[in-house]
Design a protein around this motif. Structure first.
Motif, PDB file in Angstrom:
ATOM      1  N   GLY B  36      15.998  28.293   5.603  1.00 29.86           N
ATOM      2  CA  GLY B  36      17.221  28.175   4.799  1.00 29.86           C
ATOM      3  C   GLY B  36      17.750  29.530   4.394  1.00 29.86           C
ATOM      4  N   CYS B  37      16.809  30.421   3.996  1.00 36.86           N
ATOM      5  CA  CYS B  37      17.203  31.783   3.587  1.00 36.86           C
ATOM      6  C   CYS B  37      17.857  32.521   4.751  1.00 36.86           C
ATOM      7  N   VAL B  38      17.207  32.436   5.910  1.00 43.76           N
ATOM      8  CA  VAL B  38      17.718  33.152   7.095  1.00 43.76           C
ATOM      9  C   VAL B  38      19.091  32.606   7.480  1.00 43.76           C
ATOM     10  N   LEU B  39      19.225  31.274   7.451  1.00 44.93           N
ATOM     11  CA  LEU B  39      20.503  30.645   7.808  1.00 44.93           C
ATOM     12  C   LEU B  39      21.603  31.078   6.830  1.00 44.93           C
ATOM     13  N   ALA B  40      21.295  30.983   5.536  1.00 49.86           N
ATOM     14  CA  ALA B  40      22.305  31.325   4.523  1.00 49.86           C
ATOM     15  C   ALA B  40      22.689  32.801   4.620  1.00 49.86           C
ATOM     16  N   THR B  41      21.680  33.656   4.838  1.00 53.22           N
ATOM     17  CA  THR B  41      21.955  35.088   4.972  1.00 53.22           C
ATOM     18  C   THR B  41      22.800  35.349   6.219  1.00 53.22           C
ATOM     19  N   GLY B  42      22.457  34.659   7.313  1.00 53.29           N
ATOM     20  CA  GLY B  42      23.232  34.801   8.550  1.00 53.29           C
ATOM     21  C   GLY B  42      24.681  34.401   8.341  1.00 53.29           C
ATOM     22  N   LEU B  43      24.884  33.293   7.658  1.00 56.03           N
ATOM     23  CA  LEU B  43      26.256  32.843   7.399  1.00 56.03           C
ATOM     24  C   LEU B  43      26.988  33.840   6.497  1.00 56.03           C
ATOM     25  N   GLY B  44      26.232  34.392   5.524  1.00 57.44           N
ATOM     26  CA  GLY B  44      26.825  35.396   4.645  1.00 57.44           C
ATOM     27  C   GLY B  44      27.293  36.622   5.416  1.00 57.44           C
ATOM     28  N   LEU B  58      29.675  28.996   0.996  1.00 56.97           N
ATOM     29  CA  LEU B  58      28.256  29.201   0.669  1.00 56.97           C
ATOM     30  C   LEU B  58      27.864  28.458  -0.612  1.00 56.97           C
ATOM     31  N   GLN B  59      28.782  28.380  -1.556  1.00 57.11           N
ATOM     32  CA  GLN B  59      28.485  27.607  -2.779  1.00 57.11           C
ATOM     33  C   GLN B  59      28.358  26.120  -2.456  1.00 57.11           C
ATOM     34  N   ARG B  60      29.210  25.643  -1.554  1.00 57.99           N
ATOM     35  CA  ARG B  60      29.126  24.222  -1.163  1.00 57.99           C
ATOM     36  C   ARG B  60      27.810  23.933  -0.437  1.00 57.99           C
ATOM     37  N   ILE B  61      27.415  24.869   0.430  1.00 53.90           N
ATOM     38  CA  ILE B  61      26.145  24.692   1.162  1.00 53.90           C
ATOM     39  C   ILE B  61      24.976  24.658   0.177  1.00 53.90           C
ATOM     40  N   THR B  62      25.004  25.574  -0.803  1.00 51.44           N
ATOM     41  CA  THR B  62      23.929  25.609  -1.805  1.00 51.44           C
ATOM     42  C   THR B  62      23.873  24.283  -2.564  1.00 51.44           C
ATOM     43  N   SER B  63      25.036  23.804  -3.006  1.00 51.58           N
ATOM     44  CA  SER B  63      25.072  22.547  -3.763  1.00 51.58           C
ATOM     45  C   SER B  63      24.578  21.390  -2.916  1.00 51.58           C
ATOM     46  N   SER B  64      24.945  21.388  -1.636  1.00 48.48           N
ATOM     47  CA  SER B  64      24.502  20.312  -0.743  1.00 48.48           C
ATOM     48  C   SER B  64      22.984  20.336  -0.599  1.00 48.48           C
ATOM     49  N   GLU B 136      25.436  37.733  -2.469  1.00 43.73           N
ATOM     50  CA  GLU B 136      26.701  38.458  -2.607  1.00 43.73           C
ATOM     51  C   GLU B 136      27.845  37.628  -2.043  1.00 43.73           C
ATOM     52  N   GLY B 137      27.589  37.048  -0.861  1.00 40.46           N
ATOM     53  CA  GLY B 137      28.634  36.254  -0.202  1.00 40.46           C
ATOM     54  C   GLY B 137      29.035  35.039  -1.003  1.00 40.46           C
ATOM     55  N   ALA B 138      28.061  34.433  -1.704  1.00 40.33           N
ATOM     56  CA  ALA B 138      28.352  33.234  -2.492  1.00 40.33           C
ATOM     57  C   ALA B 138      28.984  33.576  -3.839  1.00 40.33           C
ATOM     58  N   GLY B 139      29.119  34.871  -4.126  1.00 38.84           N
ATOM     59  CA  GLY B 139      29.799  35.281  -5.353  1.00 38.84           C
ATOM     60  C   GLY B 139      28.889  35.411  -6.557  1.00 38.84           C
TER      61      GLY B 139
END
Lengths: 98, 272
Positions: B36-44, B58-64, B136-139
């Motif tokens: 999950g970390c790698v995926l989220a970082t990659g998307l960021g 990224l906030q929507r992905i985190t909430s999901s 950072e990407g998710a604000g």
């Protein structure tokens, strides 16, 4: 030792931060200003830094690794102001502000 | 053996099954979290063109992910929390959510309920190479971490995020709450709300029986199933207190002591 800075700082803290039920004389010179001590928070620190600049002509810079040490207590703040005022750059700026 | 369902044997079996499910959850999390970390970082790193859209996504992905986690915990009867309509009556646009902090599920539950949001993250965590592009990407905003004067940067960045329409989630006690009373609130969230001119939404979090608190670890899920609930206590606009962050803090903080006392009393009365 001349402690006029300490007394001015205590007055400044009470006035600037509008501390209720705290008199300048109640503040212990060596006691921590934040957390368990006087209970100030980081927003208080910002307001205090502005007030110190205005009162003493000394500016505390963000990201200075010694900020935590300088803002630990009234005594450490007074020493910080003395050090800064003794430095040539600050003296020149103060003279310019005149 | 229907008759034994109400006996001590059934209760013990149910308790063991719940503990087994908790172990399985931790094992699954340990395996899945790095991916999950790698995926989220990659998307960021990939979604760089439009920072606002990247933060929203990224906030929507985190909430999901948090919603998935709460569905899982509910399915295995480890902890019941229904994020759907958990916080009705939220204001339009950006706002600052402040809440007490009794458990480790507080940020996940609020984020799952809101479907978005940013928070202030410990600087040590924020600076980790694997997490930074995502955070950072998710604000999210890096905390001041010891430098009293870095609060200015935190406030400025948080005000900018609220200006972009993202809600901010803060636990103003700064650490996990005491069981019976709130700790003193810090002023940063209220200063941010005053400067951004957005309302403060006070949320009360309760978990009964307590789970994932400082005392109750992940491997000790309570029986009966823990019930996690969010309550919207009030919405305060800074203009009502003349944009004075001290007055706003005092108004909000003053609600939590009585609310916790009422909830504690209600819990005691509800116990057999």
């Amino acid at each position: 030792m001349d402690d006029q800075y300490e007394e001015r700082l205590k007055k400044l803290i009470v006035e600037t931060l509008a501390l209720e039920d705290v008199a300048p004389g109640d503040i212990v010179t060596d006691a921590p200003l934040f957390g368990e001590g006087l209970g100030l928070d980081s927003i208080d620190a910002l307001e205090l830094a502005l007030a110190i600049h205005s009162e003493f002509g000394v500016r505390a810079e963000e990201n200075d690794p010694r900020n935590r040490e300088h803002f630990h207590s009234v005594a450490s703040l007074a020493n910080f102001i003395r050090e800064k005022q003794a430095s040539p750059a600050t003296s020149a700026a103060a003279a310019e502000r005149g | 053996m229907v008759g034994s369902r109400h006996g001590g044997g059934w209760v013990r079996t149910r308790g063991r099954a719940r503990v087994g499910a908790a172990y399985m959850t931790v094992a699954l999390y340990t395996v899945a979290a790095p991916f999950g970390c790698v995926l989220a970082t990659g998307l960021g790193l990939v979604w760089r063109r439009d920072p606002l859209r990247r933060a929203q996504r990224l906030q929507r992905i985190t909430s999901s992910a948090y919603r998935l986690m709460h569905n899982w915990l509910r399915f295995w009867r480890i902890c019941h929390f229904d994020y759907r309509d958990a916080l009705p009556g939220l204001p339009e646009g950006a706002f600052v959510v402040v809440a007490n902090h009794p458990t480790l599920m507080d940020i996940t539950s609020i984020s799952a309920a809101l479907g978005r949001g940013f928070t202030v993250v410990k600087g040590e965590l924020y600076r980790r190479a694997l997490l930074r592009p995502f955070l950072e990407g998710a604000g999210h905003v890096a905390a001041a971490d010891g430098d009293p004067l870095s609060a200015q940067r935190v406030v400025d960045e948080a005000v900018a995020r609220l200006g972009d329409g993202h809600p901010m989630i803060v636990f103003p006690e700064g650490t996990r709450s005491f069981a019976d009373r709130p700790r003193p609130f810090g002023r940063t969230a209220f200063e941010v709300a005053c400067r951004a001119e957005v309302p403060v939404v006070s949320v009360g979090i309760e978990c009964e029986p307590m789970y994932l608190s400082k005392e109750v670890t992940v491997f000790r899920p309570p029986d009966p199933t823990a019930q996690l609930r969010l309550a919207l206590l009030a919405i305060d606009h800074p203009r009502d207190v003349g944009f004075d962050s001290r007055a706003l803090l005092a108004r909000v903080e003053g609600r939590y002591g009585p609310w916790l006392a009422r909830r504690r009393l209600a819990t005691l009365e509800a116990r057999p």
